[in-house]
Design an enzyme around this catalytic site. Structure first.
Site, PDB file in Angstrom:
ATOM      1  N   ASP A  53       0.833  -1.198   0.000  1.00 20.94           N
ATOM      2  CA  ASP A  53       0.000   0.000   0.000  1.00 20.94           C
ATOM      3  C   ASP A  53       0.873   1.257   0.000  1.00 20.94           C
ATOM      4  O   ASP A  53       0.361   2.376  -0.053  1.00 20.94           O
ATOM      5  CB  ASP A  53      -0.983   0.003   1.161  1.00 20.94           C
ATOM      6  CG  ASP A  53      -0.313  -0.066   2.527  1.00 20.94           C
ATOM      7  OD1 ASP A  53       0.929  -0.180   2.592  1.00 20.94           O
ATOM      8  OD2 ASP A  53      -1.037  -0.029   3.541  1.00 20.94           O
ATOM      9  N   SER A  54       2.201   1.058  -0.006  1.00 18.58           N
ATOM     10  CA  SER A  54       3.123   2.160  -0.286  1.00 18.58           C
ATOM     11  C   SER A  54       2.890   2.701  -1.686  1.00 18.58           C
ATOM     12  O   SER A  54       3.417   3.761  -2.054  1.00 18.58           O
ATOM     13  CB  SER A  54       4.578   1.692  -0.147  1.00 18.58           C
ATOM     14  OG  SER A  54       4.778   0.444  -0.805  1.00 18.58           O
ATOM     15  N   LYS A 122      -1.136  -9.421   3.035  1.00 21.90           N
ATOM     16  CA  LYS A 122      -0.424  -8.930   4.219  1.00 21.90           C
ATOM     17  C   LYS A 122      -1.309  -7.934   4.953  1.00 21.90           C
ATOM     18  O   LYS A 122      -1.962  -7.098   4.316  1.00 21.90           O
ATOM     19  CB  LYS A 122       0.893  -8.253   3.830  1.00 21.90           C
ATOM     20  CG  LYS A 122       1.659  -7.696   5.053  1.00 21.90           C
ATOM     21  CD  LYS A 122       3.024  -7.171   4.664  1.00 21.90           C
ATOM     22  CE  LYS A 122       2.963  -5.810   4.000  1.00 21.90           C
ATOM     23  NZ  LYS A 122       2.464  -4.744   4.933  1.00 21.90           N
ATOM     24  N   GLU A 124      -1.445  -5.452   8.761  1.00 25.14           N
ATOM     25  CA  GLU A 124      -0.649  -4.896   9.846  1.00 25.14           C
ATOM     26  C   GLU A 124      -1.290  -5.165  11.197  1.00 25.14           C
ATOM     27  O   GLU A 124      -2.517  -5.249  11.321  1.00 25.14           O
ATOM     28  CB  GLU A 124      -0.491  -3.384   9.652  1.00 25.14           C
ATOM     29  CG  GLU A 124       0.249  -2.991   8.381  1.00 25.14           C
ATOM     30  CD  GLU A 124       0.376  -1.496   8.210  1.00 25.14           C
ATOM     31  OE1 GLU A 124       0.941  -1.079   7.192  1.00 25.14           O
ATOM     32  OE2 GLU A 124      -0.083  -0.726   9.100  1.00 25.14           O
ATOM     33  N   GLU A 191       9.253  -4.120  10.761  1.00 24.58           N
ATOM     34  CA  GLU A 191       9.598  -2.814  10.196  1.00 24.58           C
ATOM     35  C   GLU A 191      10.067  -1.853  11.277  1.00 24.58           C
ATOM     36  O   GLU A 191       9.384  -1.630  12.279  1.00 24.58           O
ATOM     37  CB  GLU A 191       8.414  -2.201   9.449  1.00 24.58           C
ATOM     38  CG  GLU A 191       8.738  -0.843   8.830  1.00 24.58           C
ATOM     39  CD  GLU A 191       7.701  -0.345   7.835  1.00 24.58           C
ATOM     40  OE1 GLU A 191       7.909   0.754   7.283  1.00 24.58           O
ATOM     41  OE2 GLU A 191       6.705  -1.050   7.617  1.00 24.58           O
TER      42      GLU A 191
END
Length: 297
Positions: A53-54, A122, A124, A191
């Site tokens: 989603d970057s 993925k 978070e 991260e």
């Protein structure tokens, strides 16, 4: 029995990642958001390709990842899918796609897999995502976990900062990692955490850890492709962990300036870069135009 298309032996799969960790292999993960980039980095031997989603930051021009929609992620994943043969293709679940319950999360993940062609998703978060992760896995959707700095939580965190800096915070991250492993994730992104914490987690869990700003001890290293090739716009706030291997931004700018100069001076295009009529067709055209002029008079 349903017919299953045989995959190439070297195809990276969810089960093969665990085997790679057991053999002590170091693997490579990069982001991609379009077909040509995906094809290039897949052919170069990247093991995992993440449609992150970057996308919001480096492609769509958003300030952070929060505005990215599920439709945008599905579209990008579908484009990347066309360029990937060997790598494992993972798609990020964007902010809001899994926060309102497990049913909504399953529907969103199914779109990324069925419409986008992702092989895994993925999401978070630590222990508070356990229920959602277990539900996704129960629906046969492989899940990559993500702890440490979670960019979708930027408003809560107050910025992009190192996580797990105290002993208590580090212990909480380790507990999150163990909980996600128990829930069934097949890999785990770490991260922006101290390298000592990443090392403990990597040695503690049986699933591969994927580090970004987490030091050298992770099983897999990931970078955003735009940072790797110098195509991002974060020169004044480039993270410490980013190593730039090329300056594609400058290469593109130089090429555009040279093209503009050639156009303005008449150096482009030349006759060799143009198409022409055959001599016979040109003579016939001149004759037709001459007849038209006579008729006009």
């Amino acid at each position: 029995m349903a017919y299953l298309k045989q995959q190439r032996p070297e195809k990276v799969t969810v089960p093969s990642l665990r085997a790679s960790k057991e053999r002590g292999e170091r693997l490579v993960c990069l982001t991609a958001y379009d077909y040509p980039t995906a094809r290039i980095i897949d052919e170069a031997g990247t093991d995992i390709i993440l449609v992150g989603d970057s996308l919001g930051n480096v492609v769509l021009g958003y300030e952070n990842t929060i505005p990215v929609t599920l439709d945008e992620m599905v579209s990008a994943t579908r484009a990347v899918r066309r360029g990937v043969e060997r790598a494992l293709l993972v798609a990020d679940m964007p902010y809001g796609s899994y926060h309102t319950g497990a049913d909504d999360a399953v529907r969103a993940a199914l779109r990324l897999i069925k419409e986008g062609g992702a092989e895994a998703v993925k999401l978070e978060g630590g222990r508070h995502r356990i229920e959602t992760i277990r539900r996704l896995i129960a629906e046969e959707i492989p899940v990559m976990g993500h702890i440490g700095l979670t960019p979708q939580s930027v408003n809560k965190l107050g910025g992009f900062r190192l996580q797990g800096k105290t002993a208590e915070a580090a212990r909480a991250l380790i507990e999150d990692a163990r909980a996600l492993e128990e829930a069934g994730v097949f890999s785990l992104v770490l991260e922006l955490v101290p390298r000592e914490v990443a090392r403990v987690i990597t040695e503690t869990v049986s699933v591969p850890t994927i580090g970004i700003g987490a030091g050298p001890h992770c099983d897999v290293q990931v970078l955003v492709i735009h940072d790797l090739i110098g195509l991002s716009f974060t020169e004044n706030r480039k993270p410490r962990f980013v190593r730039q291997y090329a300056n594609v931004r400058q290469t593109i700018a130089d090429a555009v300036e040279r093209f503009a100069q050639d156009v303005r001076t008449g150096a482009y295009p030349t006759e060799e870069e143009s198409y022409g009529l055959s001599p016979e067709a040109f003579l016939e055209l001149e004759s037709l135009l001459s007849e038209e002029k006579i008729e006009e008079k």
